[in-house]
Write a protein that holds these residues in place. Structure first.
Motif, mmCIF file in Angstrom:
data_model
loop_
_atom_site.group_PDB
_atom_site.id
_atom_site.type_symbol
_atom_site.label_atom_id
_atom_site.label_comp_id
_atom_site.label_asym_id
_atom_site.label_seq_id
_atom_site.Cartn_x
_atom_site.Cartn_y
_atom_site.Cartn_z
ATOM 1 N N ALA A 25 1.117 -0.831 -0.030
ATOM 2 C CA ALA A 25 -0.026 0.230 -0.247
ATOM 3 C C ALA A 25 0.643 1.585 0.189
ATOM 4 O O ALA A 25 1.895 1.430 0.911
ATOM 5 N N ALA A 27 2.016 4.946 1.202
ATOM 6 C CA ALA A 27 1.584 5.933 2.359
ATOM 7 C C ALA A 27 2.041 6.858 2.285
ATOM 8 O O ALA A 27 3.081 7.476 1.659
ATOM 9 N N PRO A 41 -2.686 7.911 5.444
ATOM 10 C CA PRO A 41 -2.640 7.267 4.496
ATOM 11 C C PRO A 41 -3.183 8.316 3.784
ATOM 12 O O PRO A 41 -3.962 9.268 3.768
ATOM 13 N N HIS A 43 -5.810 8.686 1.610
ATOM 14 C CA HIS A 43 -7.284 9.559 1.083
ATOM 15 C C HIS A 43 -7.452 10.935 2.456
ATOM 16 O O HIS A 43 -8.257 10.861 1.935
ATOM 17 N N ILE A 160 1.772 4.845 12.109
ATOM 18 C CA ILE A 160 0.332 5.465 10.741
ATOM 19 C C ILE A 160 -0.114 6.107 11.686
ATOM 20 O O ILE A 160 -0.974 5.368 12.599
#
Length: 172
Positions: A25, A27, A41, A43, A160
């Motif tokens: 993914a 980041a 993240p 988004h 995160i």
């Protein structure tokens, strides 16, 4: 008679000859203090603002620069290093060159809100896989309160952040 589309030509959907790799993914990596990083993240990240315009707010939390002008509204601008150091009495440095505007929800079903994180340098993207997962760093008691996970990239252990957790304390 069976009809076949051109995409159905005998090509397997999964390449079984390649070794299986852990899915990855992306980041957004932020250096909030020299040598210290967090990730978000993608988004949740909206825009990088260069030379943010900030108005101090009397009685604001110790980690807040105040309110920053963004898209015809005022949003909180915070200094992440002050939060990580939790109540260590250090004065806020001057407003940095960059601010990263992020989106968050204070609780599920609540409207999307925005806040900004002060940054000394531009953020970048990094690819992360399950193999990079690690324990949260032990340098602050706030990591379990603010983080949803953690990974290691190079020599850096990177929490995160959950933006809702980060900014919900600003309003409460």
């Amino acid at each position: 008679m069976e009809m076949r589309l051109p995409s159905d030509v005998d090509v397997p959907m999964v390449d079984t000859s390649a070794p299986s790799e852990s899915p990855s993914a992306v980041a957004r990596l932020l250096e909030y203090s020299p040598g210290h990083h967090v990730a978000l993240p993608p988004h949740t990240t909206m825009e990088v603002v260069e030379k943010p315009s900030v108005v101090a707010v009397p009685g604001a939390p110790y980690y807040a620069y105040g309110l920053m002008a963004w898209q015809d509204r005022w949003i909180p601008l915070i200094h992440l290093d002050s939060i990580v150091r939790a109540y260590v009495s250090i004065p806020l440095p001057p407003v940095p060159r960059y601010a990263l505007v992020v989106a968050y929800q204070a609780a599920p079903g609540e409207p999307i809100e925005h806040g900004a994180i002060a940054l000394p340098a531009l953020p970048r993207f990094v690819s992360v896989s399950d193999q990079d997962a690690c324990d949260l760093p032990g340098n602050s008691d706030v990591w379990p309160l603010l983080s949803i996970s953690c990974f290691k990239t190079g020599e850096h252990v990177v929490p995160i952040l959950a933006t809702g957790r980060l900014f919900s304390t600003y309003h409460g």
